[in-house]
Design a protein around this motif. Structure first.
Motif, PDB file in Angstrom:
ATOM      1  N   VAL A  34       8.920   0.127  -6.805  1.00 54.71           N
ATOM      2  CA  VAL A  34       9.171   0.009  -5.365  1.00 54.71           C
ATOM      3  C   VAL A  34       9.713   1.313  -4.795  1.00 54.71           C
ATOM      4  N   VAL A  35      10.746   1.864  -5.438  1.00 53.50           N
ATOM      5  CA  VAL A  35      11.375   3.058  -4.864  1.00 53.50           C
ATOM      6  C   VAL A  35      10.463   4.271  -5.008  1.00 53.50           C
ATOM      7  N   GLY A  36       9.643   4.296  -6.065  1.00 53.58           N
ATOM      8  CA  GLY A  36       8.685   5.389  -6.188  1.00 53.58           C
ATOM      9  C   GLY A  36       7.691   5.390  -5.051  1.00 53.58           C
ATOM     10  N   GLU A  37       7.195   4.207  -4.669  1.00 51.58           N
ATOM     11  CA  GLU A  37       6.272   4.100  -3.540  1.00 51.58           C
ATOM     12  C   GLU A  37       6.957   4.493  -2.232  1.00 51.58           C
ATOM     13  N   GLN A  38       8.221   4.124  -2.080  1.00 54.50           N
ATOM     14  CA  GLN A  38       8.952   4.500  -0.871  1.00 54.50           C
ATOM     15  C   GLN A  38       9.046   6.017  -0.723  1.00 54.50           C
ATOM     16  N   LEU A  39       9.396   6.680  -1.812  1.00 53.45           N
ATOM     17  CA  LEU A  39       9.589   8.123  -1.746  1.00 53.45           C
ATOM     18  C   LEU A  39       8.283   8.867  -1.499  1.00 53.45           C
ATOM     19  N   ALA A  76       0.840  -1.193   0.000  1.00 54.65           N
ATOM     20  CA  ALA A  76       0.000   0.000   0.000  1.00 54.65           C
ATOM     21  C   ALA A  76       0.870   1.235   0.000  1.00 54.65           C
ATOM     22  N   VAL A  77       0.394   2.268  -0.664  1.00 58.40           N
ATOM     23  CA  VAL A  77       1.071   3.561  -0.661  1.00 58.40           C
ATOM     24  C   VAL A  77       0.372   4.437   0.365  1.00 58.40           C
ATOM     25  N   GLU A 116       8.589   8.425   2.626  1.00 55.11           N
ATOM     26  CA  GLU A 116       9.340   9.667   2.789  1.00 55.11           C
ATOM     27  C   GLU A 116       8.469  10.909   2.665  1.00 55.11           C
ATOM     28  N   GLY A 117       7.304  10.786   2.064  1.00 59.10           N
ATOM     29  CA  GLY A 117       6.396  11.918   1.963  1.00 59.10           C
ATOM     30  C   GLY A 117       6.942  13.097   1.186  1.00 59.10           C
TER      31      GLY A 117
END
Length: 396
Positions: free
Chosen positions: A97-102, A7-8, A106-107
């Motif tokens: 994956v990294v796009g969802e993390q950021l 989930a994002v 990270e907001g």
């Protein structure tokens, strides 16, 4: 386009600002994601490892240089610009994956995409209206959250340049077989044939598998007399050397990457005579805009010995574009406000590094003119060979 599972979790966008004066707090306190009282946080996705990543090695330095210059001047509306970065290795699934993390963990307010794998996180960015600038975004030109000063760069000036050099059949080369790269190769093939040139289908080259000598012979057998490289510079150097060994009579070799002074000591002699289309002001032209860029690189990215590198400059411009959006969005920026304000900018020129463009029409109006530079016969310098070649041959 599938996204990785998970989930994002997004911060809610709040358009209202507090009444705290800037004189008291240095910047307005806002509720938008990534926007604090003292800083605004961006995300950076880099193609920093894996096959062909060397071509983009200088991109982060360009980001650091432009952000450093902005912060040295007091930031944007009193806020320091900071970023979190991730490596997607040029892989679409990793990019998701990294796009969802950021965006989630990270907001960040928005994202700089220095990669060719944006397809992975595109749905996330679009669904949540995340402002995006970066490299190789031409497939997503109709997305209102995505910006570029050159979504569409017409392939036709390259064809005109090859024709002027006496070329008739073009061998199109790619590093690897990623679908995005092959698709770009097919776009160039269609454009070249539309003006009367013959062209091969994109030919993939993988250093660990393919033989440059066999590829050169294949090109010779196909009757190729010019080359277009959508390749890493080392790959093209190997192929050019092999082509010389079989006496392939090349009238022109054009590469989309490699306009990098740092490559000359190692590859210059092997790439002597290779030409490069340049939509920015060529480094050899000089002038105040390039002086500013070089000064920023020396001050904020000193690890780069020679700032005259293609992707460092392009990343600098894409970062400048994002900062222009932050400026235009005002003292309490929201993503929606950023997107609307930047879309209305009609004279963006990256501080003089490019010809002015209307950001409201770049999605539909292709960049139609380039300068062409070429590595000299001695392999130790670039020179401007055509200051302006346009899609319309009458303008060349």
């Amino acid at each position: 386009m599938g996204l990785a599972a998970g989930a994002v979790v997004l911060l809610a966008v709040a358009a209202s600002c507090s009444a705290t004066p800037e004189s008291e707090k240095g910047a307005t306190a806002c509720g938008g994601p990534g926007v604090g009282v003292e800083q605004v946080k961006l995300g950076l996705v880099l193609f920093d490892s894996g096959a062909a990543s060397a071509a983009l090695a200088s991109a982060r330095a360009g980001v650091d240089a432009r952000i450093g210059l902005a912060n040295a001047a007091g930031g944007i509306h009193g806020r320091k610009v900071v970023y979190e970065w991730r490596d997607d290795a040029g892989d679409v699934s990793r990019n998701a994956v990294v796009g969802e993390q950021l965006v989630g963990r990270e907001g960040v307010f928005g994202v700089l995409m220095m990669t060719g794998a944006y397809a992975g996180s595109r749905d996330t960015m679009l669904a949540h209206n995340i402002p995006v600038t970066g490299l190789q975004l031409w497939e997503w030109a109709e997305d209102q959250n995505v910006f570029s000063e050159r979504f569409q760069a017409s392939p036709l000036p390259i064809g005109r340049y090859i024709q002027a050099g006496g070329g008739h059949k073009v061998g199109i080369l790619t590093t690897g077989s990623a679908e995005a790269t092959l698709a770009a190769g097919r776009v160039y093939k269609d454009a070249l044939t539309s003006i009367g040139l013959a062209a091969t289908e994109p030919i993939s080259f993988v250093r660990s598998v393919d033989s440059p000598a066999q590829l050169a012979q294949r090109l010779a057998n196909a009757g190729v007399d010019s080359l277009l490289g959508l390749t890493a510079p080392q790959d093209l150097a190997d192929i050019v050397q092999a082509a010389r060994a079989v006496a392939l009579p090349l009238t022109s070799t054009v590469s989309l990457t490699g306009y990098d002074h740092g490559l000359l000591p190692g590859l210059g002699a092997k790439l002597a005579g290779v030409s490069f289309p340049v939509y920015t002001m060529p480094f050899e032209a000089g002038g105040a805009a390039l002086d500013t860029y070089r000064g920023a690189m020396g001050r904020f990215a000193p690890e780069v010995a020679d700032p005259d590198q293609q992707f460092a400059l392009q990343a600098y411009i894409e970062t400048d574009l994002f900062l222009r959006g932050l400026e235009a969005a005002g003292g309490c920026p929201t993503r929606e406000g950023f997107i609307g304000a930047l879309r209305r900018v009609s004279d963006y020129d990256a501080g003089g590094l490019i010809e002015p463009v209307d950001l409201g029409t770049t999605a539909t109006v292709p960049l139609g003119c380039y300068a062409f530079v070429q590595i000299t016969g001695t392999g130790d310098a670039f020179r401007i060979v055509r200051p302006r070649v346009c899609a319309d041959s009458a303008s060349s």
